[in-house]
Design an enzyme around this catalytic site. Structure first.
Site, PDB file in Angstrom:
ATOM      1  N   TYR A 154       0.836  -1.197   0.000  1.00 39.98           N
ATOM      2  CA  TYR A 154       0.000   0.000   0.000  1.00 39.98           C
ATOM      3  C   TYR A 154       0.866   1.240   0.000  1.00 39.98           C
ATOM      4  O   TYR A 154       0.677   2.163  -0.774  1.00 39.98           O
ATOM      5  CB  TYR A 154      -0.959   0.007   1.195  1.00 39.98           C
ATOM      6  CG  TYR A 154      -1.741   1.290   1.215  1.00 39.98           C
ATOM      7  CD1 TYR A 154      -1.317   2.346   2.008  1.00 39.98           C
ATOM      8  CD2 TYR A 154      -2.845   1.471   0.384  1.00 39.98           C
ATOM      9  CE1 TYR A 154      -1.975   3.547   1.986  1.00 39.98           C
ATOM     10  CE2 TYR A 154      -3.510   2.674   0.346  1.00 39.98           C
ATOM     11  CZ  TYR A 154      -3.084   3.714   1.161  1.00 39.98           C
ATOM     12  OH  TYR A 154      -3.728   4.901   1.121  1.00 39.98           O
ATOM     13  N   GLU A 155       1.904   1.198   0.897  1.00 43.50           N
ATOM     14  CA  GLU A 155       2.852   2.306   0.955  1.00 43.50           C
ATOM     15  C   GLU A 155       3.425   2.588  -0.419  1.00 43.50           C
ATOM     16  O   GLU A 155       3.465   3.720  -0.896  1.00 43.50           O
ATOM     17  CB  GLU A 155       4.045   1.906   1.835  1.00 43.50           C
ATOM     18  CG  GLU A 155       3.974   2.337   3.262  1.00 43.50           C
ATOM     19  CD  GLU A 155       5.204   1.765   3.977  1.00 43.50           C
ATOM     20  OE1 GLU A 155       5.026   1.308   5.085  1.00 43.50           O
ATOM     21  OE2 GLU A 155       6.318   1.799   3.413  1.00 43.50           O
ATOM     22  N   LEU A 156       3.858   1.489  -1.012  1.00 43.21           N
ATOM     23  CA  LEU A 156       4.502   1.570  -2.303  1.00 43.21           C
ATOM     24  C   LEU A 156       3.571   2.198  -3.338  1.00 43.21           C
ATOM     25  O   LEU A 156       3.919   3.160  -4.031  1.00 43.21           O
ATOM     26  CB  LEU A 156       4.863   0.140  -2.702  1.00 43.21           C
ATOM     27  CG  LEU A 156       5.909  -0.003  -3.797  1.00 43.21           C
ATOM     28  CD1 LEU A 156       7.181   0.734  -3.414  1.00 43.21           C
ATOM     29  CD2 LEU A 156       6.209  -1.489  -4.003  1.00 43.21           C
TER      30      LEU A 156
END
Ligand SMILES: *[C@@H]1O[C@H](CO)[C@@H](O)[C@H](O)[C@H]1NC(C)=O
Ligand SMILES: *[C@@H]1O[C@H](CO)[C@@H](O)[C@H](O)[C@H]1NC(C)=O
Ligand SMILES: *[C@@H]1O[C@H](CO)[C@@H](O)[C@H](O)[C@H]1NC(C)=O
Ligand SMILES: *[C@@H]1O[C@H](CO)[C@@H](O)[C@H](O)[C@H]1NC(C)=O
Length: 487
Positions: free
Chosen positions: A398-400
């Site tokens: 998700y961060e990515l």
């Protein structure tokens, strides 16, 4: 002067069109107050033997014969063959003569009093008859005054319908087109404005062609009725004026007393076509009227056409009794069940919600994490991605993804990609990572820590945002948090 000496008058052409440029008729009408001209028609334009001395004369009851000169009246202009009036007045009526050598031509001019209430004068109209459906054309062109005309207007029954340089009417004639069409030509002469009118009395007449009569509508008309009510059968036909429409409803045993044939109603459309209709009225319908062919016929010299009307009992679509009762019981039971379920659901709503969560609910604590990541991304200027296969669990993905979105779509932060261990399979990576510029990819080649002066850290520092002074210890946490390593 003897009329016998005037052979030209015998050749008078009965031409009353405005397109004529010379005036051959003996009797001429002119309208009071309008410019007017008389123009001699040279008998043989190529004939040069004539002595070309020309003379204009006028005679009337009071003054006898006088020679006309341009000085005779300020309203008169004389050219070789033309006598012009600017304008013609009532007292200009009389006989006019044009003499050329031995030839004399006479005109009898009658100046008509202008109508005070009308835009045209009834004595001065050109009649035209047009068959309905054929081309109707009214052109406003004045061949004589053409070059002087400043503006032209076309009126129908004294109401303006067009106003421009060359107004005209061109269409297929309809009965409503009948009327008086007046062209008004406005012209300037010696600084004065004059107008000349020409009016056409257009009469639209019926065409001579006959039509093959037809009853309108389908071959058989099924009419739904209820016993005991009344019905009107309307039969309409397209036909000729002399043709007739009628109903056939007689049986072997005569007519049913409740059947009444109406009058034939005939009318003509504006296109000149005849239509007729005739009603058959059936009152208090009984069994005898049902399933019987009421025939409507149109007859003419050209033949017959017949269409049938049949009365049928209206299908009321009733539901049989037992089906109705069964349906009602089912409906009542189902609605009762639904009401009970709603009551139970309201009372036990908390237990039901917990029960649902136990089996189906997602872990909402995870999404909280997601919000935090998002706000951290928003505060960052660089996204450092340290690639290793073991890292690719949901949260990191998700961060990515959201970091990539900021970087590539919103262009708020820049990405630094660190390949921590050689990665053979990149398929798990988001497609967008492949768009990254190569100088923003760093490879960690060593297998233990490197000193701060090493090429790797210098490269990383170079890719980070420039800063005036080194931050003090402890401020590291406030630095872009997504960088998982703090130098
Ligand atoms: C115009 O034409 C109609 C039909 O032909 C005729 O009845 C009428 O008298 C005419 N009007 C004039 C002013 O000539
Ligand atoms: C008509 O006359 C007016 C005024 O004299 C002039 O301005 C205009 O140009 C003329 N129009 C035409 C089409 O001759
Ligand atoms: C019958 O039909 C014709 C054509 O559709 C219509 O003009 C006429 O008014 C009708 N008559 C009645 C009484 O409805
Ligand atoms: C109407 O026409 C049909 C078919 O042509 C014919 O069988 C019937 O007898 C006719 N009905 C009457 C009342 O004339």
């Amino acid at each position: 002067m003897h009329l016998g000496q005037l052979p030209l008058t015998l050749l008078a052409l009965m031409c009353r069109d405005t397109s004529e440029t010379c005036t051959a008729r003996l009797h001429i009408n002119a309208l009071e107050g309008e410019p007017f001209f008389l123009k001699y028609c040279p008998f043989s334009p190529g004939h040069k033997n004539e002595p070309n001395t020309t003379k204009w004369l006028k005679s009337n009851d009071s003054h006898g014969e006088v020679e006309l000169r341009s000085s005779s009246s300020p309203r008169m202009t004389l050219h070789d063959y033309v006598l012009e009036f600017w304008p013609v007045e009532l007292d200009d009526s009389g006989s006019y003569f044009f003499q050329m050598g031995n030839h004399t031509h006479e005109w009898r001019l009658n100046v008509i009093r202008r109508s005070k209430h009308n835009c045209f004068t009834e004595k001065q109209v050109i009649s035209k008859t047009v068959e309905v459906g054929k081309a109707l054309q009214v052109d406003c062109n004045h061949s004589y005054y053409r070059n002087l005309v400043n503006r032209t207007a076309l009126y129908k029954n004294c109401e303006k319908i067009e106003n421009n340089k060359n107004p005209s009417l061109k269409k297929n004639a309809e009965f409503k087109d009948q009327g008086y069409y007046t062209c008004v030509f406005f012209l300037h002469h010696n600084g004065k404005l004059f107008h000349v009118t020409s009016t056409y009395n257009i009469t639209i007449v019926e065409g001579h062609s006959t039509v093959i009569p037809v009853i309108l509508g389908p071959e058989i008309n099924h009419v739904e009725v209820e016993l005991g009510t009344d019905v009107q059968l309307n039969c309409s036909a397209s036909l000729n004026e002399k043709d007739h429409v009628y109903w056939n409803f007689l049986r072997d045993d005569g007519q049913d007393p409740n059947e009444h044939e109406g009058e034939e109603i005939k009318a003509r459309t504006s296109e000149g076509k005849w239509h007729a209709s005739r009603i058959l009225r059936i009152e208090n319908i009984n069994e005898k009227n049902l399933n019987f062919s009421y025939n409507c016929t149109v007859s003419s010299e050209k033949g017959l056409d017949t269409k049938r009307f049949v009365l049928l009992i209206k299908d009321r679509g009733d539901i049989p009794g037992h089906v109705f009762t069964g349906g009602m019981i089912t409906a009542v039971v189902i609605s009762g069940g639904v009401v009970c379920l709603v009551i139970v659901a309201v009372i036990y709503r908390i237990d039901l919600a917990l029960f649902y969560r136990h089996f189906m609910g997602r872990d909402e604590t995870l999404t909280a994490v997601v919000d935090e990541i998002h706000s951290l991304i928003e505060q960052s200027r660089r996204l450092i991605i340290v690639l290793s296969t073991s890292y690719m669990f949901n949260e990191v993905k998700y961060e990515l993804e959201s970091g990539l979105h900021e970087a590539l779509v919103e262009r708020k932060i820049k990405i630094i990609l660190i390949e921590f261990a050689p990665i053979s399979d990149f398929t798990f990576l988001p497609q967008s990572l492949k768009l990254l510029k190569s100088h923003r990819v760093l490879k960690w080649k060593a297998d233990k820590s490197l000193s701060y002066n090493s090429r790797f850290w210098k490269n990383l520092l170079y890719l980070m945002p420039a800063k005036m002074a080194r931050p003090r210890r402890g401020e590291c946490e406030a630095e872009p948090v997504l960088a998982r390593s703090c130098p």
